[in-house]
Design an enzyme around this catalytic site. Structure first.
Site, PDB file in Angstrom:
ATOM      1  N   GLN A 183       3.881  -3.270 -27.841  1.00  0.00           N
ATOM      2  CA  GLN A 183       2.887  -4.199 -28.373  1.00  0.00           C
ATOM      3  C   GLN A 183       3.562  -5.325 -29.159  1.00  0.00           C
ATOM      4  O   GLN A 183       4.507  -5.080 -29.925  1.00  0.00           O
ATOM      5  CB  GLN A 183       1.900  -3.463 -29.276  1.00  0.00           C
ATOM      6  CG  GLN A 183       0.984  -2.506 -28.540  1.00  0.00           C
ATOM      7  CD  GLN A 183      -0.177  -3.209 -27.841  1.00  0.00           C
ATOM      8  OE1 GLN A 183      -0.240  -4.421 -27.763  1.00  0.00           O
ATOM      9  NE2 GLN A 183      -1.105  -2.423 -27.324  1.00  0.00           N
ATOM     10  N   CYS A 223       6.072 -22.183 -32.766  1.00  0.00           N
ATOM     11  CA  CYS A 223       4.686 -21.834 -32.488  1.00  0.00           C
ATOM     12  C   CYS A 223       4.128 -21.072 -33.685  1.00  0.00           C
ATOM     13  O   CYS A 223       4.819 -20.221 -34.258  1.00  0.00           O
ATOM     14  CB  CYS A 223       4.594 -20.982 -31.224  1.00  0.00           C
ATOM     15  SG  CYS A 223       2.940 -20.326 -30.884  1.00  0.00           S
ATOM     16  N   GLU A 278       2.799   8.117 -16.524  1.00  0.00           N
ATOM     17  CA  GLU A 278       2.984   6.676 -16.334  1.00  0.00           C
ATOM     18  C   GLU A 278       3.552   6.420 -14.944  1.00  0.00           C
ATOM     19  O   GLU A 278       4.426   7.151 -14.473  1.00  0.00           O
ATOM     20  CB  GLU A 278       3.930   6.136 -17.418  1.00  0.00           C
ATOM     21  CG  GLU A 278       4.441   4.729 -17.207  1.00  0.00           C
ATOM     22  CD  GLU A 278       3.328   3.694 -17.176  1.00  0.00           C
ATOM     23  OE1 GLU A 278       3.353   2.842 -16.253  1.00  0.00           O
ATOM     24  OE2 GLU A 278       2.452   3.721 -18.059  1.00  0.00           O
ATOM     25  N   TYR A 336      -1.520   6.503 -18.865  1.00  0.00           N
ATOM     26  CA  TYR A 336      -0.991   5.132 -18.930  1.00  0.00           C
ATOM     27  C   TYR A 336      -0.064   5.028 -20.145  1.00  0.00           C
ATOM     28  O   TYR A 336      -0.159   4.112 -20.960  1.00  0.00           O
ATOM     29  CB  TYR A 336      -2.118   4.101 -19.066  1.00  0.00           C
ATOM     30  CG  TYR A 336      -3.264   4.242 -18.093  1.00  0.00           C
ATOM     31  CD1 TYR A 336      -3.220   3.618 -16.848  1.00  0.00           C
ATOM     32  CD2 TYR A 336      -4.404   4.962 -18.420  1.00  0.00           C
ATOM     33  CE1 TYR A 336      -4.284   3.731 -15.950  1.00  0.00           C
ATOM     34  CE2 TYR A 336      -5.470   5.089 -17.537  1.00  0.00           C
ATOM     35  CZ  TYR A 336      -5.405   4.462 -16.298  1.00  0.00           C
ATOM     36  OH  TYR A 336      -6.454   4.565 -15.417  1.00  0.00           O
ATOM     37  N   CYS A 364      -1.903 -26.839 -35.033  1.00  0.00           N
ATOM     38  CA  CYS A 364      -0.723 -26.910 -34.166  1.00  0.00           C
ATOM     39  C   CYS A 364      -0.686 -28.242 -33.413  1.00  0.00           C
ATOM     40  O   CYS A 364      -1.664 -28.651 -32.798  1.00  0.00           O
ATOM     41  CB  CYS A 364      -0.748 -25.748 -33.182  1.00  0.00           C
ATOM     42  SG  CYS A 364       0.618 -25.766 -32.002  1.00  0.00           S
ATOM     43  N   CYS A 405      -3.660 -20.913 -27.484  1.00  0.00           N
ATOM     44  CA  CYS A 405      -4.532 -20.427 -28.552  1.00  0.00           C
ATOM     45  C   CYS A 405      -5.963 -20.876 -28.280  1.00  0.00           C
ATOM     46  O   CYS A 405      -6.287 -22.053 -28.417  1.00  0.00           O
ATOM     47  CB  CYS A 405      -4.067 -20.952 -29.909  1.00  0.00           C
ATOM     48  SG  CYS A 405      -2.515 -20.236 -30.477  1.00  0.00           S
ATOM     49  N   CYS A 408      -0.838 -27.169 -24.822  1.00  0.00           N
ATOM     50  CA  CYS A 408      -0.433 -25.778 -24.624  1.00  0.00           C
ATOM     51  C   CYS A 408      -1.573 -24.920 -24.079  1.00  0.00           C
ATOM     52  O   CYS A 408      -1.443 -24.310 -23.025  1.00  0.00           O
ATOM     53  CB  CYS A 408       0.077 -25.213 -25.942  1.00  0.00           C
ATOM     54  SG  CYS A 408       0.255 -23.424 -25.967  1.00  0.00           S
ATOM     55  N   CYS A 440      -7.822  -3.098 -24.169  1.00  0.00           N
ATOM     56  CA  CYS A 440      -7.463  -4.479 -24.486  1.00  0.00           C
ATOM     57  C   CYS A 440      -8.340  -5.465 -23.711  1.00  0.00           C
ATOM     58  O   CYS A 440      -8.079  -6.662 -23.690  1.00  0.00           O
ATOM     59  CB  CYS A 440      -5.984  -4.746 -24.203  1.00  0.00           C
ATOM     60  SG  CYS A 440      -5.466  -4.399 -22.515  1.00  0.00           S
TER      61      CYS A 440
END
Length: 465
Positions: A275, A151, A325, A304, A67, A76, A73, A422
């Site tokens: 997602q 991108c 939630e 959640y 890239c 990544c 940036c 996550c």
């Protein structure tokens, strides 16, 4: 009134229901650099061992900056690192953190083609010294905009739509927003794609609801991109780092798009959590349902739950599902999704998951006082509607769950808990508390939803000892 209206002055933000999740994520971000340093050290070990490893010469030779924006940036973390090596590093990091806690850790599941996977693309808009509009992303750890047209991890059509919007601004005399002065109109553009449906939602984030020649602008944009199915004006007139405001005005289409995941259709609104990598999300969620071992009789708690994706998918194989939630808008979307699917065995509640589970357990205990209730009997159903979960599926933010929820989950007596994480560091921390409270982490499956970044999702099965 024109497009140069000044945004409202900065005010001190007040905590309100529904913002706790975002606040937790912002606090967690302050520790990102320290975690990444640890990650770099850990990932230089051979998978499944504690011995150092050197990168092979072939992998080192493959390294290149794919890239052109990489140096400025910073989005990544693994820019220029071959994808197979990225997976090895992530797999090693997960094993290092969960070794001794999880009995079996499966190899990480990567993507076949780890490019242009993001179906949600956000661009910041501003202008250069000559007043020409620019769009791109913030340089790492700053508010300096890196102008960019494409991108390697973003959907290509989304990127082209953003470029087209930027090219239309001058002809419609629309000024971009200036953070320093507070003047201007267009602040951000958010484009979302339905991975399975091919629908596109464009969200124009503006400082004022008065958008000049809005109808002609919509026609001009759709002429260049007929694939756009909805365009929404989002009003954000506050001096804030938050991208989206609370008010939406639909300019074209229904104001949302739909996507399909694991055989179900979901509504995606401008503010909805969904997602960004649906292809890998389907793998992740199917593994979570597999770990739940549902037979059609279980009472399931989806904690959640967001817009209800996991709970709705689980409802195919569960007796009944309750989604909890704290974000009220997300609950509205969840209810709408369940109605669209005509599901009768799922309900959604707007509440803090830990508090809800505590209240549920106390209510069940009150019903069973004469029978010597110990808080360990799941799946009870009485006329009052008290239902303790047999299975809990939890998908907390990157900062992880809370001791309050973990203790409530343990006291509810759920036979199985499926933890979708996550954040590997917060996952390791939470699993230790679950172990203290009588749950064993049987197996874990890492899934790479975010190629070229440090982030990795992991689903873990816990059972009562």
């Amino acid at each position: 009134m024109d497009s140069y209206r000044k945004a409202k002055p900065r005010r001190k933000a007040l905590s309100r229901p529904g913002t706790e999740k975002a606040s937790e994520e912002r606090r967690e971000d302050r520790h990102t650099d320290a975690r990444r340093k640890l990650h770099r050290e850990d990932s230089n070990r051979v998978v499944g061992t504690g011995t150092p490893r050197r990168e092979d010469s072939h992998a080192a030779a493959e390294k290149e900056n794919i890239c052109s924006y990489a140096k400025k940036c910073g989005g990544c973390d693994y820019q220029g690192v071959p994808y197979k090596l990225q997976l090895r590093k992530k797999d090693a990091h997960i094993r290092y953190l969960l070794k001794g806690t999880v009995r079996r850790i499966h190899p990480i599941i990567g993507m076949e083609t780890p490019l242009h996977y993001r179906c949600k693309v956000h661009a910041v808009f501003s202008h250069d010294r000559k007043g020409n509009p620019i769009s791109g992303i913030y340089e790492k750890n700053s508010h300096v905009i890196v102008p960019m047209d494409s991108c390697m991890i973003e959907d290509e059509v989304c990127d082209r739509i953003i470029v087209s919007i930027r090219s239309l601004l001058k002809s419609f005399k629309i000024r971009t927003f200036d953070e320093d002065t507070g003047y201007g109109l267009l602040r951000h553009v958010l484009v979302r794609k339905g991975y399975a449906t091919g629908e596109y939602l464009v969200v124009l984030v503006v400082a004022d609801p008065i958008f000049p020649s809005r109808n002609n602008f919509v026609k001009a944009l759709r002429k260049e991109h007929p694939e756009i199915t909805s365009i929404v004006l989002n009003i954000n007139d506050k001096s804030t780092s938050m991208v989206l405001g609370e008010r939406n005005i639909t300019l074209y289409g229904p104001g949302f798009i739909k996507d399909e995941l694991c055989g179900h259709r979901f509504r995606i609104s401008p503010n909805s959590f969904y997602q960004v990598n649906p292809a890998q999300t389907e793998i992740l969620y199917r593994m979570a349902i597999r770990y739940a071992h549902l037979t059609g009789k279980e009472e399931v708690l989806d904690a959640y739950c967001g817009t209800g994706t996991i709970g709705i998918i689980a409802s195919d194989q569960a007796g009944h599902v309750t989604g909890v939630e704290l974000n009220r808008e997300a609950v509205k979307d969840a209810i709408s999704n369940a109605r669209t699917e005509q599901l009768k065995n799922i309900d959604f509640i707007c509440a803090d998951a830990g508090e809800y589970l505590n209240q549920l357990t106390k209510a069940a205990e009150a019903e069973e006082t004469e029978g010597g209730f110990s808080g360990r009997k799941a799946g009870r159903r009485r006329d009052s509607g008290v239902r303790l979960p047999d299975v809990i599926i939890m998908d907390p933010p990157r900062s992880g769950s809370t001791p309050q929820f973990i203790r409530a989950a343990a006291f509810s007596g759920a036979k199985r808990i499926v933890y979708i994480s996550c954040g590997p560091e917060s996952l390791a921390r939470d699993l230790e508390l679950f172990e203290e409270l009588g749950y064993a982490a049987e197996e874990a499956q890492p899934v790479d939803l975010f190629p070229f970044t440090y982030h990795v999702e992991t689903v873990v099965l816990l059972t009562r000892k």
